[in-house]
Design a protein around this motif. Structure first.
Motif, PDB file in Angstrom:
ATOM      1  N   UNK A  86       0.784  -1.277  -0.143  1.00 48.57           N
ATOM      2  CA  UNK A  86      -0.108   0.176   0.164  1.00 48.57           C
ATOM      3  C   UNK A  86       0.888   1.631   0.485  1.00 48.57           C
ATOM      4  N   UNK A  87       1.360   1.114  -0.884  1.00 44.42           N
ATOM      5  CA  UNK A  87       2.802   2.094  -1.130  1.00 44.42           C
ATOM      6  C   UNK A  87       2.841   3.222  -2.410  1.00 44.42           C
ATOM      7  N   UNK A 113      -6.448   8.106  -0.231  1.00 45.93           N
ATOM      8  CA  UNK A 113      -6.894   8.481   0.529  1.00 45.93           C
ATOM      9  C   UNK A 113      -6.468   7.822   1.392  1.00 45.93           C
ATOM     10  N   UNK A 114      -6.327   8.101   2.939  1.00 43.31           N
ATOM     11  CA  UNK A 114      -6.278   7.219   3.811  1.00 43.31           C
ATOM     12  C   UNK A 114      -6.816   5.788   5.010  1.00 43.31           C
ATOM     13  N   UNK A 115      -6.766   4.856   3.697  1.00 36.16           N
ATOM     14  CA  UNK A 115      -7.363   3.581   4.277  1.00 36.16           C
ATOM     15  C   UNK A 115      -6.696   2.756   4.159  1.00 36.16           C
ATOM     16  N   UNK A 116      -5.674   2.314   5.709  1.00 36.13           N
ATOM     17  CA  UNK A 116      -5.080   1.462   5.681  1.00 36.13           C
ATOM     18  C   UNK A 116      -3.552   1.545   5.387  1.00 36.13           C
ATOM     19  N   UNK A 117      -3.207   2.820   4.810  1.00 34.82           N
ATOM     20  CA  UNK A 117      -2.179   3.745   5.048  1.00 34.82           C
ATOM     21  C   UNK A 117      -1.125   4.828   5.938  1.00 34.82           C
ATOM     22  N   UNK A 118      -1.711   4.759   6.881  1.00 32.82           N
ATOM     23  CA  UNK A 118      -0.862   5.357   7.948  1.00 32.82           C
ATOM     24  C   UNK A 118      -0.417   4.438   8.747  1.00 32.82           C
ATOM     25  N   UNK A 119      -1.293   4.215   9.475  1.00 36.86           N
ATOM     26  CA  UNK A 119      -1.005   2.240   9.820  1.00 36.86           C
ATOM     27  C   UNK A 119      -0.982   1.393   8.935  1.00 36.86           C
ATOM     28  N   UNK A 120      -0.520   0.775   7.927  1.00 38.53           N
ATOM     29  CA  UNK A 120      -0.749  -0.432   7.138  1.00 38.53           C
ATOM     30  C   UNK A 120      -1.179  -1.906   8.206  1.00 38.53           C
ATOM     31  N   UNK A 121      -1.955  -2.711   7.618  1.00 40.38           N
ATOM     32  CA  UNK A 121      -1.754  -4.018   7.857  1.00 40.38           C
ATOM     33  C   UNK A 121      -2.249  -5.443   7.014  1.00 40.38           C
ATOM     34  N   UNK A 122      -1.727  -6.012   6.774  1.00 38.99           N
ATOM     35  CA  UNK A 122      -1.067  -6.707   5.905  1.00 38.99           C
ATOM     36  C   UNK A 122      -3.050  -7.598   5.206  1.00 38.99           C
ATOM     37  N   UNK A 123      -3.576  -6.909   4.372  1.00 42.93           N
ATOM     38  CA  UNK A 123      -4.174  -8.104   3.603  1.00 42.93           C
ATOM     39  C   UNK A 123      -5.909  -7.310   3.370  1.00 42.93           C
TER      40      UNK A 123
END
Length: 167
Positions: A86-87, A113-123
């Motif tokens: 997600x980068x 948009x900040x979906x799973x971007x600032x704090x990522x969780x795999x999958x």
């Protein structure tokens, strides 16, 4: 605010201040529990993180969001096990990714948009953008898509950090 249509779960109305536009949503509808590859638009609040654009000739939009100009080496990693998940990445890239320069106009202008971007969780899902819609507002892979002229109007007023809420 992005409000799903009661008549079509793959369409929505986007409202930002006094502006209101029709939009396309993900082929998987709107989901509270999004995961990679489900085609769903995530339900929730997402901040505008950044933006990018192609070098298309008709692009002359002044936006409060800095829109980085893409080149052929720009991609986005969607491999959930990869450290760059997600980068934005530079191509060639060995892991699964999306190429951001396209033959269609969908990514002529994009808000990340900040979906799973600032704090990522795999999958949990990647590359949730606001971008140009396909003709007839065909469903996206999970993004929110607007007609080109509507996106241009939005780009003139939306700012980095503004909240996009999908309900």
């Amino acid at each position: 605010m992005v409000r799903r249509s009661p008549l079509n779960p793959l369409r929505a109305m986007v409202r930002f201040g006094p502006l209101s536009f029709p939009a396309a949503l993900g082929r998987g509808g709107v989901r509270s529990f999004k995961h990679e590859g489900d085609g769903a638009t995530p339900r929730g609040s997402m901040r505008v993180v950044s933006g990018f654009r192609t070098g298309c000739k008709h692009f002359a939009v002044a936006s409060p969001v800095a829109l980085r100009r893409l080149d052929r080496r720009d991609g986005w990693c969607d491999a959930s096990a990869h450290a760059a998940y997600n980068r934005a990445v530079r191509l060639p890239f060995a892991a699964s990714h999306e190429t951001l320069i396209r033959t269609d106009a969908l990514y002529d202008a994009v808000l990340v948009l900040d979906w799973n971007y600032q704090s990522r969780a795999r999958g949990r899902g990647s590359a949730i953008f606001m971008h140009v819609a396909r003709p007839g507002y065909m469903p996206t892979e999970g993004c929110v898509a607007l007609k080109w002229l509507d996106l241009v109007r939005l780009l003139k007023v939306i700012r980095r950090g503004d909240m996009v809420r999908v309900v």
